[in-house]
Each structure stands twice: as C-alpha cells, then as structure tokens.
Scaffold this motif. Structure first.
Motif, PDB file in Angstrom:
ATOM      1  N   GLY A  33       7.382  11.135 -17.359  1.00  0.00           N
ATOM      2  CA  GLY A  33       6.391  12.047 -17.205  1.00  0.00           C
ATOM      3  C   GLY A  33       4.988  11.566 -16.636  1.00  0.00           C
ATOM      4  N   ASP A  34       4.891  10.183 -16.549  1.00  0.00           N
ATOM      5  CA  ASP A  34       3.968   9.323 -15.934  1.00  0.00           C
ATOM      6  C   ASP A  34       4.112   9.405 -14.472  1.00  0.00           C
ATOM      7  OD1 ASP A  34       2.979   8.336 -18.379  1.00  0.00           O
ATOM      8  OD2 ASP A  34       3.824   6.293 -18.272  1.00  0.00           O
ATOM      9  N   ILE A  35       3.031   9.181 -13.662  1.00  0.00           N
ATOM     10  CA  ILE A  35       3.012   8.872 -12.242  1.00  0.00           C
ATOM     11  C   ILE A  35       2.292   7.593 -12.093  1.00  0.00           C
ATOM     12  CG2 ILE A  35       2.890  11.142 -11.449  1.00  0.00           C
ATOM     13  CD1 ILE A  35       0.014  10.832 -10.549  1.00  0.00           C
ATOM     14  N   VAL A  36       3.102   6.719 -11.565  1.00  0.00           N
ATOM     15  CA  VAL A  36       2.798   5.260 -11.216  1.00  0.00           C
ATOM     16  C   VAL A  36       2.636   4.761  -9.829  1.00  0.00           C
ATOM     17  CG1 VAL A  36       3.727   2.972 -11.964  1.00  0.00           C
ATOM     18  CG2 VAL A  36       4.369   4.884 -13.181  1.00  0.00           C
ATOM     19  N   GLY A  37       1.445   4.350  -9.448  1.00  0.00           N
ATOM     20  CA  GLY A  37       0.953   3.743  -8.449  1.00  0.00           C
ATOM     21  C   GLY A  37       1.630   2.246  -8.107  1.00  0.00           C
ATOM     22  N   MET A  38       2.157   1.834  -7.244  1.00  0.00           N
ATOM     23  CA  MET A  38       2.412   0.336  -7.001  1.00  0.00           C
ATOM     24  C   MET A  38       2.330  -0.142  -5.577  1.00  0.00           C
ATOM     25  SD  MET A  38       6.101   0.623  -9.243  1.00  0.00           S
ATOM     26  CE  MET A  38       6.978   1.885  -8.122  1.00  0.00           C
ATOM     27  N   ASP A  39       1.350  -1.057  -5.579  1.00  0.00           N
ATOM     28  CA  ASP A  39       0.708  -1.395  -4.509  1.00  0.00           C
ATOM     29  C   ASP A  39       1.150  -3.031  -4.435  1.00  0.00           C
ATOM     30  OD1 ASP A  39      -1.066  -2.200  -2.371  1.00  0.00           O
ATOM     31  OD2 ASP A  39      -2.723  -1.426  -3.241  1.00  0.00           O
ATOM     32  N   LEU A  40       1.597  -3.630  -3.442  1.00  0.00           N
ATOM     33  CA  LEU A  40       2.226  -4.686  -3.028  1.00  0.00           C
ATOM     34  C   LEU A  40       1.769  -5.403  -1.801  1.00  0.00           C
ATOM     35  CD1 LEU A  40       4.142  -6.085  -4.801  1.00  0.00           C
ATOM     36  CD2 LEU A  40       6.042  -5.365  -3.536  1.00  0.00           C
ATOM     37  N   GLY A  41       1.573  -6.577  -1.935  1.00  0.00           N
ATOM     38  CA  GLY A  41       1.336  -7.478  -0.603  1.00  0.00           C
ATOM     39  C   GLY A  41       2.320  -8.784  -0.554  1.00  0.00           C
ATOM     40  N   ALA A  42       2.599  -9.061   0.763  1.00  0.00           N
ATOM     41  CA  ALA A  42       3.226 -10.539   0.901  1.00  0.00           C
ATOM     42  C   ALA A  42       2.899 -10.993   2.089  1.00  0.00           C
ATOM     43  CB  ALA A  42       4.771 -10.000   0.984  1.00  0.00           C
ATOM     44  N   ILE A  43       3.004 -12.455   1.957  1.00  0.00           N
ATOM     45  CA  ILE A  43       2.704 -13.170   3.179  1.00  0.00           C
ATOM     46  C   ILE A  43       3.883 -13.938   3.799  1.00  0.00           C
ATOM     47  CG2 ILE A  43       1.191 -15.164   3.927  1.00  0.00           C
ATOM     48  CD1 ILE A  43      -0.242 -15.147   1.283  1.00  0.00           C
ATOM     49  N   TYR A  44       4.071 -13.897   5.016  1.00  0.00           N
ATOM     50  CA  TYR A  44       5.314 -14.570   5.476  1.00  0.00           C
ATOM     51  C   TYR A  44       4.783 -15.246   6.894  1.00  0.00           C
ATOM     52  CZ  TYR A  44       9.914 -15.395   7.799  1.00  0.00           C
ATOM     53  OH  TYR A  44      10.788 -15.904   8.294  1.00  0.00           O
ATOM     54  N   ASP A  45       4.804 -16.479   6.991  1.00  0.00           N
ATOM     55  CA  ASP A  45       4.548 -17.358   8.054  1.00  0.00           C
ATOM     56  C   ASP A  45       3.061 -17.136   8.335  1.00  0.00           C
ATOM     57  OD1 ASP A  45       4.920 -19.380   9.651  1.00  0.00           O
ATOM     58  OD2 ASP A  45       6.540 -18.532  10.816  1.00  0.00           O
ATOM     59  N   GLY A  46       2.352 -17.055   7.574  1.00  0.00           N
ATOM     60  CA  GLY A  46       0.850 -16.762   7.704  1.00  0.00           C
ATOM     61  C   GLY A  46       0.342 -15.560   7.939  1.00  0.00           C
ATOM     62  N   PHE A  47       1.096 -14.438   8.049  1.00  0.00           N
ATOM     63  CA  PHE A  47       0.846 -13.128   8.274  1.00  0.00           C
ATOM     64  C   PHE A  47       1.000 -11.878   6.904  1.00  0.00           C
ATOM     65  CE2 PHE A  47       1.419 -14.804  12.244  1.00  0.00           C
ATOM     66  CZ  PHE A  47       0.504 -14.034  13.311  1.00  0.00           C
ATOM     67  N   TYR A  48       0.195 -11.277   6.930  1.00  0.00           N
ATOM     68  CA  TYR A  48       0.130 -10.360   5.667  1.00  0.00           C
ATOM     69  C   TYR A  48       0.702  -8.942   6.047  1.00  0.00           C
ATOM     70  CZ  TYR A  48      -2.962 -13.483   3.348  1.00  0.00           C
ATOM     71  OH  TYR A  48      -3.525 -14.802   2.570  1.00  0.00           O
ATOM     72  N   GLY A  49       1.435  -8.445   4.891  1.00  0.00           N
ATOM     73  CA  GLY A  49       1.966  -6.976   4.846  1.00  0.00           C
ATOM     74  C   GLY A  49       1.276  -6.499   3.493  1.00  0.00           C
ATOM     75  N   ASP A  50       1.162  -5.169   3.696  1.00  0.00           N
ATOM     76  CA  ASP A  50       0.463  -4.322   2.408  1.00  0.00           C
ATOM     77  C   ASP A  50       0.926  -3.033   2.420  1.00  0.00           C
ATOM     78  OD1 ASP A  50      -1.437  -3.927   0.378  1.00  0.00           O
ATOM     79  OD2 ASP A  50      -3.302  -3.996   1.553  1.00  0.00           O
ATOM     80  N   SER A  51       1.270  -2.651   1.330  1.00  0.00           N
ATOM     81  CA  SER A  51       1.919  -1.129   1.195  1.00  0.00           C
ATOM     82  C   SER A  51       1.965  -0.757  -0.259  1.00  0.00           C
ATOM     83  CB  SER A  51       3.397  -1.256   1.673  1.00  0.00           C
ATOM     84  OG  SER A  51       3.875   0.202   1.686  1.00  0.00           O
ATOM     85  N   ALA A  52       1.683   0.581  -0.404  1.00  0.00           N
ATOM     86  CA  ALA A  52       1.641   1.256  -2.084  1.00  0.00           C
ATOM     87  C   ALA A  52       2.313   2.621  -1.691  1.00  0.00           C
ATOM     88  CB  ALA A  52       0.356   1.431  -2.483  1.00  0.00           C
ATOM     89  N   ILE A  53       3.151   2.947  -3.059  1.00  0.00           N
ATOM     90  CA  ILE A  53       3.638   4.152  -3.280  1.00  0.00           C
ATOM     91  C   ILE A  53       3.289   4.553  -4.523  1.00  0.00           C
ATOM     92  CG2 ILE A  53       5.584   3.750  -1.615  1.00  0.00           C
ATOM     93  CD1 ILE A  53       7.439   3.272  -4.018  1.00  0.00           C
ATOM     94  N   THR A  54       3.120   6.000  -4.735  1.00  0.00           N
ATOM     95  CA  THR A  54       3.189   6.471  -6.046  1.00  0.00           C
ATOM     96  C   THR A  54       4.399   7.366  -6.336  1.00  0.00           C
ATOM     97  OG1 THR A  54       0.926   6.762  -5.900  1.00  0.00           O
ATOM     98  CG2 THR A  54       1.983   7.864  -7.424  1.00  0.00           C
ATOM     99  N   VAL A  55       5.156   6.971  -7.546  1.00  0.00           N
ATOM    100  CA  VAL A  55       6.408   7.777  -7.913  1.00  0.00           C
ATOM    101  C   VAL A  55       5.932   8.465  -9.328  1.00  0.00           C
ATOM    102  CG1 VAL A  55       7.747   5.828  -6.981  1.00  0.00           C
ATOM    103  CG2 VAL A  55       7.108   5.509  -9.371  1.00  0.00           C
TER     104      VAL A  55
END
Ligand code: MF3
Ligand code: CO
Length: 248
Positions: free
Chosen positions: A88-110
């Motif tokens: 019954g919880d809702i959970v926001g999960m926010d994640l970032g990664a670095i690859y070869d000096g570049f950043y990615g950032d994304s989040a979902i709520t489930v």
C-alpha cells in the motif's frame, strides 16, 4: 550548461542515462513488501556497477547512498535506511549514474501492492505532467514553457507542485544551469536550443505545496502529511524534437 556537439558526447550521455533507466526498471521488478530501503539501495548500486557506471549521488555533498528513496509523504531525497516497505506504500526512487564523465538522472514512483484509485491517479498525473513538460522541449521555445506546462497539468487535476526543488541542466555535472522550476508563466527564460540537456522532475503533492526537510538534513516531506509523487527524465533537445535519453 552543456550543448552536445559530437556524436561521441551524445553516445556517452545516452549510455549514462540508459544505465539509470535499466537500473530503475530492475528496481521496479525487485521491490516488494518486507524489504528495507537499504536493501533496495544495495541492489541498485550493484546494477549500476554491473553496467560499468558509477553512482552519481553517493558523495554528492554529504549524500551517503546510491538511491534516493522517498515513501508516501516523503517528497524527495529520502536516505536508504532500515525502514521496511509496506503493502500500500507509494515509493519514489531517484537514481543518478556517471558513465565516461557524463551524468544521467531519472526517477519513478511506484505503488507497492494494491493502493486506492486516488493514489494511482496522483502517480499517473505526476507522470503525465513530466511528459507535458517534455513536449515543450523544442528548438525556439522558452525554458519556462516547460515549467508552465507542468504546473498547468498538475493544478488542473487538483494537486499542487512543489516549489522548493527544481529540475536542472545536466551533462558533465549532475546539476548544471539552468534551473527548471515546475511552475511559472510561459515565455520566460533562455531560448531552447539543439544540444541542450535538461533533467525535468516534477514533485506533486496531493495536498498543499509546502515541504519541510527532516533532521537528517536531506529527507523532504510534505508539511501537511499528504502523499507526494516524483518522476524525472534526462532529455536532449534535437532538431527532431525532445529525445528522452533515460527512457526505458
Ligand atoms: N534527482 C535529484 C536531483 O537532481 C537527486 C539528487 S540527490 C543528491 O536533485 F544526493 F545527489 F543530491
Ligand atoms: Co535531478
């Protein structure tokens, strides 16, 4: 702010974003009642490293973990702990990664297990508001067209957008200029141009927009205790329109 110029740069930031996307998708399949938020953090850190990425949040200022995990009335920046995920919880999960000096950032709520229809609606409207903002990411538009589209979609549904945290440019750093608020009039701010990369991240409260930061100095919660949802993508502006780099 980065302006992507070469194919190599595009390929690298796309890889960073795809590592994030695949890791979030793995989390979505893994999360279940009874797990602690720390177990989810350990799981997803391994997923990032297995793909050759580096967690982007760990060690950012004094953030101690790979994942930001925000449950129910937590808005963003929840720190993984011994907290147990419940049906019954809702959970926001926010994640970032670095690859070869570049950043990615994304989040979902489930949602975990069954939740009330009005809670699924909050999650759906928040995801839709992200895409309403992304639709404005075309050459020649203005930055605040994104902000205005997000706010309009959220408020038409009867919810409120958080003001205290914003989206951002992203590229060779996690947070680059410009800031991208999720509210405001259209037609303001810099012109949108090919090669710009933005992380758009609406945070939407079922009740009032006010938030407070807990004593851990990271976890943001709604001031009125209402539920909150969060989605985020990293998107590049191209001649052909917006390209969602962190799309699953
Ligand atoms: N997506 C969030 C942001 O852009 C997550 C940052 S968490 C932090 O602010 F630990 F890195 F700050
Ligand atoms: Co972000």
């Amino acid at each position: 702010m980065i302006i992507l110029k070469s194919k190599e740069e595009v390929a690298k930031i796309a890889s960073a974003c795809q590592i994030v996307a695949a890791s979030l998708e793995a989390l979505r399949g893994y999360i279940a009642p009874g797990m602690t938020t720390k177990e989810l953090d350990r799981f997803v850190e391994q997923k990032i490293r297995d793909q050759g990425g580096i967690p982007a949040f760990k060690g950012y200022r004094d953030y101690p973990a790979t994942l930001c995990i925000s449950v129910n009335e937590e808005v963003v920046h929840g720190i993984p702990s011994d907290k147990v995920i419940q049906e019954g919880d809702i959970v926001g999960m926010d994640l970032g990664a670095i690859y070869d000096g570049f950043y990615g950032d994304s989040a979902i709520t489930v949602s975990v297990g069954e939740v009330r229809e009005e809670v699924e609606r909050l999650i759906r409207v928040t995801r839709e508001s992200l895409h309403a903002g992304i639709d404005q990411m075309v050459e020649g538009g203005r930055l605040s067209d994104i902000s205005h589209a997000v706010q309009t979609h959220v408020e038409a549904a009867g919810y409120s957008v958080v003001r205290d945290f914003v989206g951002h440019g992203i590229g060779r750093s996690l947070h680059e200029e410009p800031q991208v608020p999720n509210f405001g009039p259209k037609g303001r701010g810099p012109r949108l141009r090919e090669g710009m990369v933005l992380a758009i991240e609406p945070m939407v409260n079922m009740g009032e927009c006010a938030v407070e930061v807990l004593g851990d100095r990271w976890t943001a919660v709604t001031a009125d205790g209402s539920l909150s949802a969060h989605f985020e993508h990293t998107i590049a502006i191209t001649k052909e329109g917006p390209v969602i780099l962190s799309k699953i």
